[in-house]
Design a protein around this motif. Sequence first.
Motif, mmCIF file in Angstrom:
data_model
loop_
_atom_site.group_PDB
_atom_site.id
_atom_site.type_symbol
_atom_site.label_atom_id
_atom_site.label_comp_id
_atom_site.label_asym_id
_atom_site.label_seq_id
_atom_site.Cartn_x
_atom_site.Cartn_y
_atom_site.Cartn_z
ATOM 1 N N GLY A 42 0.770 -1.229 0.000
ATOM 2 C CA GLY A 42 0.000 0.000 0.000
ATOM 3 C C GLY A 42 0.802 1.280 0.000
ATOM 4 N N GLY A 43 2.124 1.202 -0.059
ATOM 5 C CA GLY A 43 2.931 2.410 -0.100
ATOM 6 C C GLY A 43 3.605 2.715 1.216
ATOM 7 N N ASP A 62 -6.297 2.739 7.158
ATOM 8 C CA ASP A 62 -6.137 3.055 5.746
ATOM 9 C C ASP A 62 -5.556 1.895 4.937
ATOM 10 O OD1 ASP A 62 -3.831 3.394 7.165
ATOM 11 O OD2 ASP A 62 -3.146 5.163 6.091
ATOM 12 N N TYR A 63 -4.990 0.885 5.588
ATOM 13 C CA TYR A 63 -4.594 -0.324 4.864
ATOM 14 C C TYR A 63 -5.530 -1.461 5.273
ATOM 15 C CZ TYR A 63 -2.251 -4.261 2.861
ATOM 16 O OH TYR A 63 -2.009 -5.375 2.115
ATOM 17 N N THR A 70 -13.077 -4.649 4.574
ATOM 18 C CA THR A 70 -13.064 -3.329 3.933
ATOM 19 C C THR A 70 -13.987 -2.342 4.640
ATOM 20 O OG1 THR A 70 -12.547 -4.333 1.796
ATOM 21 C CG2 THR A 70 -13.449 -2.093 1.773
ATOM 22 N N ARG A 71 -15.231 -2.734 4.866
ATOM 23 C CA ARG A 71 -16.196 -1.809 5.449
ATOM 24 C C ARG A 71 -15.823 -1.418 6.871
ATOM 25 N NH1 ARG A 71 -18.802 2.606 5.529
ATOM 26 N NH2 ARG A 71 -20.727 2.635 6.732
ATOM 27 N N VAL A 72 -15.499 -2.391 7.725
ATOM 28 C CA VAL A 72 -15.243 -2.069 9.127
ATOM 29 C C VAL A 72 -13.943 -1.287 9.276
ATOM 30 C CG1 VAL A 72 -14.120 -4.290 9.662
ATOM 31 C CG2 VAL A 72 -15.184 -2.949 11.480
ATOM 32 N N GLN A 73 -12.921 -1.584 8.469
ATOM 33 C CA GLN A 73 -11.690 -0.805 8.566
ATOM 34 C C GLN A 73 -11.893 0.617 8.046
ATOM 35 O OE1 GLN A 73 -8.382 -4.167 7.624
ATOM 36 N NE2 GLN A 73 -7.639 -2.217 8.402
ATOM 37 N N ILE A 76 -13.377 2.406 11.002
ATOM 38 C CA ILE A 76 -12.336 2.716 11.985
ATOM 39 C C ILE A 76 -11.515 3.917 11.524
ATOM 40 C CG2 ILE A 76 -10.181 1.847 13.004
ATOM 41 C CD1 ILE A 76 -11.504 -0.971 12.970
ATOM 42 N N ARG A 77 -11.143 3.931 10.238
ATOM 43 C CA ARG A 77 -10.369 5.059 9.709
ATOM 44 C C ARG A 77 -11.159 6.361 9.842
ATOM 45 N NH1 ARG A 77 -10.308 8.089 5.486
ATOM 46 N NH2 ARG A 77 -11.988 6.923 4.485
#
Length: 516
Positions: A42-43, A62-63, A70-73, A76-77
Motif C-alpha cells: 500500500g505504499g 487506511d490499509y 473493507t467496510r469495518v476498517q 475505523i479510519r
Amino acid sequence: MADPAGWRGADRKRSLLLGTAAALVLAVVATTLLMWDRFTCGGPNNGVREIADECVGVTEGDYVFHDDFTRVQELIREENERVAALGDDLPVVRVALLGTFTFDPVSPMDPGRMLRSLEGAYTAQKRANDTHDFGDRTPRIQLVVANMGSRQHQWEPVVDDLVDMARDEERPLVAVTGMGVSIASARDIARTLDAQGIPMVSTALTADGLAHGPGGIDDAGDEENPTLPGVLRVAPSNTEYIKALRGHLDGLDERARAIIVYDRTEPDLFVASLKQAYTEHLDPYIDGRPVQEYEGTTVGDDPVRGLFAEVTMNVCVSGADTVLFAGRAPDLDEFMESLAASTCDRPMRIMFVATGLSVLNEEGRMAFLADNDLTLVYASGIDTRWNLVPQGSADAPEGYRAFREAYIEHFPSTEHDPEGLRNGYALVNHDAVAVAAQAIRMTNELGDADGPPTAHEVRARMMLLNTAHEVRAGGGTLGYSPEGAGEATGRFVPIVEMPLEPGDAPAPDPHVIGDE
C-alpha cells in the motif's frame, strides 16, 4: 578551427550531467529496493510492510488486510480521522487491536472470527467516544489494527512498532487488546509489552497462567507457577470454564462417568492448561479412568482421518458416558465422527470450552448429534439465548442488551445473521476495548496533568476497575483486583447443551466468576 578548450569544457559538463543523472537513478533504485516491502503493502508511511509474503504492521484503518474487512476498517479510519480533526485541544490516545488479520491454510484464526473482532472493537470505540458508558468522553480514543501475520510468526516487528507508538507524546498508545490465541508466541508478546509498561486486555487467551499472579498486575508468579504481569482477561480462563462445567455435572440426576481425551502436541498452552483444569476440578467424576492421549493437529491444520480409532475404542470399554475433551475444535469434530462410528451402545456426552458457538449455524451438525445420541456441552463465552430474557433477568449479563443494540446499530446486517454474535468474537473484543477505555478515563483524576495519559498511568488504574469503577460490558459487569490474577469477576460463563431446541431459555443460575 574550434577552440579545443571549449570542446573539452562542454564534454566535462556533459560528463557531470550524466554522472549526476546516473547517481540519481542509483539512489532511486536503492531507495525502491530498501522500501520495496512498504510499496508492496500500500505504499510507504502507512505502518504496514511485507514480511515473509504477508503484509504485517499497524494501521489506523487506511490499509485493509482482507477484503472482508473493507467496510469495518473504513469505519475505523473515519472515526480516527474524526477524532483527529476535532481541534478542541482535548487529549487523544490510541488503543491497539493486536491479532491475526492475514490467513493461510493453517492459520489459528479465520476471516469470520476476525471480522467480528474488528466490529466489536469498533463498537466499543464508538460507545467510548460518543457516550458516557465507559466514563468521561475524554481522552478521546483512536483504534489501531495490528497484524502479526497468519501464524503470529511476525509478532516481533509489530510489537516493536507498538512500543514506539507508546512513546509518542501527542497520541500515545496506552493499551493493547486482542493478543491472538493461547500458543507459545502469546507468552513472548505479553512479556515484551509488559517490560515496556504497556497494559494488555486479552480476548481469546484462556490458558491459565496467561495473566498476572495473585499479587496484582505486577506479579509474575514464581519459578514453579510463572504468570504474565500486565495482562487482564475479558473471556473466562480455562479454570473458570471448567468450574462452570462442574456446576452442570453436579446438577445432573445421574452421576457422570468421565474420561479425559487429551492432545499431547506441544506447545499448546490452551490444551495443556485445559487438561490440568479438568484434572483439578473434575477428578471425582473421572474416578481413576486413564487419560486417553492423541497427537493432534497443529493449530489450523486439517485433522488426520482415523486419528481417534484407538481412543474411541478405549473410551467405549472404559464405561465412561462423558468425555472431557482437551484439544482444538477441528479435532473435536473428527473425534465426534469417530465416536459416532464406534461400538459404544450408550448415549455419550462430550464436554468442551469455546469462546463462541459457531456450531449452532450448522444444521447438519445438530442433526448429526441427535441421530447418534451424542450431546455436546459447551462452557462458552456467550449464549445467544440471552437475547430472549427480559431486561434485569439474573440469567443474562446486565450490559449484554446495550452491547447488542450498539453492535447492531453500527452493523445492521448482523441483526439477522446468527454468526454475527454466535462466534463470540464481537462480544469479547468489544469488552476488551471497553475495559481499556474505562481505565483510560480514570486517569482524568490526575487533574491538570499536561498532555494525554501514558501507558504506565493507564496500567496503574487497571487494579482499580472494581467497586465504583466496574465495567458494564457485554459479558458481565467486570471487576479487577490484585487478588483476581487477571480474571474478571462478574463475568458470566454460560453452559450451552446441544442439540439446542429453538426458543430454549438460557440455563438458570449461570456460573458467574467471583460468586462462589
